[in-house]
Design a protein around this motif. Structure first.
Motif, short mmCIF file in Angstrom:
data_model
loop_
_atom_site.label_atom_id
_atom_site.label_comp_id
_atom_site.label_asym_id
_atom_site.label_seq_id
_atom_site.Cartn_x
_atom_site.Cartn_y
_atom_site.Cartn_z
N ASP A 126 0.83 -1.21 0.00
CA ASP A 126 0.00 0.00 0.00
C ASP A 126 0.86 1.26 0.00
OD1 ASP A 126 -2.29 -1.53 -0.04
OD2 ASP A 126 -2.64 -1.37 2.14
N LEU A 127 1.92 1.25 0.81
CA LEU A 127 2.80 2.41 0.86
C LEU A 127 3.52 2.61 -0.48
CD1 LEU A 127 4.23 4.73 2.34
CD2 LEU A 127 5.90 3.05 3.16
N ALA A 128 4.02 1.54 -1.05
CA ALA A 128 4.73 1.63 -2.33
C ALA A 128 3.80 2.14 -3.43
CB ALA A 128 5.32 0.28 -2.71
N THR A 129 2.57 1.68 -3.42
CA THR A 129 1.59 2.12 -4.41
C THR A 129 1.32 3.61 -4.26
OG1 THR A 129 0.56 -0.07 -4.46
CG2 THR A 129 -0.77 1.78 -5.27
N ARG A 130 1.16 4.08 -3.03
CA ARG A 130 0.88 5.50 -2.79
C ARG A 130 2.08 6.37 -3.19
NH1 ARG A 130 -1.84 9.56 -3.54
NH2 ARG A 130 -1.88 11.14 -1.91
N ILE A 131 3.27 5.93 -2.89
CA ILE A 131 4.48 6.68 -3.28
C ILE A 131 4.57 6.78 -4.80
CG2 ILE A 131 7.01 6.63 -3.31
CD1 ILE A 131 6.82 5.53 -0.42
N ALA A 132 4.30 5.68 -5.48
CA ALA A 132 4.32 5.70 -6.95
C ALA A 132 3.27 6.65 -7.50
CB ALA A 132 4.11 4.28 -7.49
N GLU A 133 2.09 6.68 -6.89
CA GLU A 133 1.03 7.60 -7.32
C GLU A 133 1.48 9.06 -7.17
OE1 GLU A 133 -2.27 6.55 -4.86
OE2 GLU A 133 -2.79 4.79 -6.05
N ILE A 134 2.09 9.38 -6.04
CA ILE A 134 2.56 10.75 -5.79
C ILE A 134 3.64 11.13 -6.80
CG2 ILE A 134 3.84 12.20 -4.16
CD1 ILE A 134 2.32 10.70 -1.91
N ALA A 135 4.58 10.21 -7.03
CA ALA A 135 5.66 10.49 -7.98
C ALA A 135 5.12 10.70 -9.39
CB ALA A 135 6.68 9.36 -7.96
N ASP A 136 4.18 9.86 -9.79
CA ASP A 136 3.61 9.96 -11.13
C ASP A 136 2.75 11.20 -11.31
OD1 ASP A 136 4.88 7.62 -11.84
OD2 ASP A 136 3.10 6.35 -11.56
N ALA A 137 2.16 11.70 -10.23
CA ALA A 137 1.26 12.86 -10.31
C ALA A 137 2.00 14.18 -10.11
CB ALA A 137 0.15 12.73 -9.27
N ASP A 138 3.31 14.14 -9.95
CA ASP A 138 4.11 15.35 -9.69
C ASP A 138 3.60 16.10 -8.45
OD1 ASP A 138 5.97 15.00 -11.73
OD2 ASP A 138 4.66 15.94 -13.20
N MET A 139 3.11 15.36 -7.47
CA MET A 139 2.63 15.96 -6.23
C MET A 139 3.74 16.11 -5.19
SD MET A 139 -0.92 13.75 -5.89
CE MET A 139 -0.98 14.00 -4.15
N ALA A 140 4.83 15.41 -5.40
CA ALA A 140 5.92 15.43 -4.42
C ALA A 140 6.50 16.84 -4.32
CB ALA A 140 7.00 14.45 -4.83
N GLN A 141 6.94 17.19 -3.14
CA GLN A 141 7.54 18.50 -2.90
C GLN A 141 9.00 18.30 -2.50
OE1 GLN A 141 5.07 20.53 -0.07
NE2 GLN A 141 3.28 20.40 -1.38
N PHE A 142 9.74 17.61 -3.37
CA PHE A 142 11.13 17.31 -3.08
C PHE A 142 11.96 18.58 -3.02
CE2 PHE A 142 15.47 16.68 -4.56
CZ PHE A 142 15.91 15.75 -3.65
N GLN A 143 12.84 18.62 -2.03
CA GLN A 143 13.82 19.69 -1.95
C GLN A 143 15.07 19.13 -1.29
OE1 GLN A 143 12.67 22.95 0.57
NE2 GLN A 143 11.51 21.64 1.92
N THR A 144 16.20 19.67 -1.67
CA THR A 144 17.44 19.20 -1.09
C THR A 144 17.56 19.72 0.35
OG1 THR A 144 18.65 21.07 -1.99
CG2 THR A 144 18.61 19.06 -3.31
N LEU A 145 18.39 19.07 1.12
CA LEU A 145 18.58 19.44 2.52
C LEU A 145 19.38 20.73 2.64
CD1 LEU A 145 18.04 18.46 5.40
CD2 LEU A 145 20.17 17.17 5.29
#
Length: 146
Positions: A8-27
């Motif tokens: 379930d977690l892996a599926t949700r992470i893939a959904e977020i990545a595919d939808a460009d919903m992630a708010q990645f930023q470097t440290l």
């Protein structure tokens, strides 16, 4: 449940990545001084109060910055048993110090290794690998293992 337990977690992470919903930023930004990068990791990830580094370590970091390596990321080498450098202080403690024992430039790989606490890093390999002396003799037996 092994891999099924994380489905379930892996599926949700893939959904977020595919939808460009992630708010990645470097440290930290690449142009932050090397000591600042080390302190940022220690405080924000390891929940430390301070980084302890002697003059020799700080001078080495400054020299690398002057030599054009200041933009490199840092890789922290420490015990895997704790966010601290004390393997007996399990989990994610707070209020500890991170002692920097030494720093190593890995220019070819593109990062700075920060050795923290009492940890043994991988030993270097010999100039001539032992495999060069391992062979089969005339009787078909292996020689050169020891």
């Amino acid at each position: 449940d092994g891999s099924a337990g994380i489905k379930d977690l892996a599926t949700r992470i893939a959904e977020i990545a595919d939808a460009d919903m992630a708010q990645f930023q470097t440290l930290y930004p690449d142009d932050m001084p090397l000591m600042g990068k080390i302190e940022t990791i220690a405080k924000r990830i390891y929940r430390a109060d301070e980084v302890l580094a002697d003059k020799k370590v700080r001078d080495q970091l400054k020299q690398w910055e002057e030599d054009g390596f200041g933009h490199l990321p840092v890789c922290m080498a420490k015990t895997q048993y704790s966010f601290s450098t004390d393997p007996n202080l399990r989990g994610a403690p707070t209020g500890h110090s991170v002692p920097v024992r030494e720093v190593r430039l890995s220019a070819g790989a593109g990062f700075i290794v920060v050795v923290c606490g009492e940890i043994m890093t991988m030993p270097g390999l010999p100039r001539v690998p032992s495999s060069e002396t391992i062979m089969l003799n005339d009787e078909g037996l292996i020689e050169g293992l020891f």
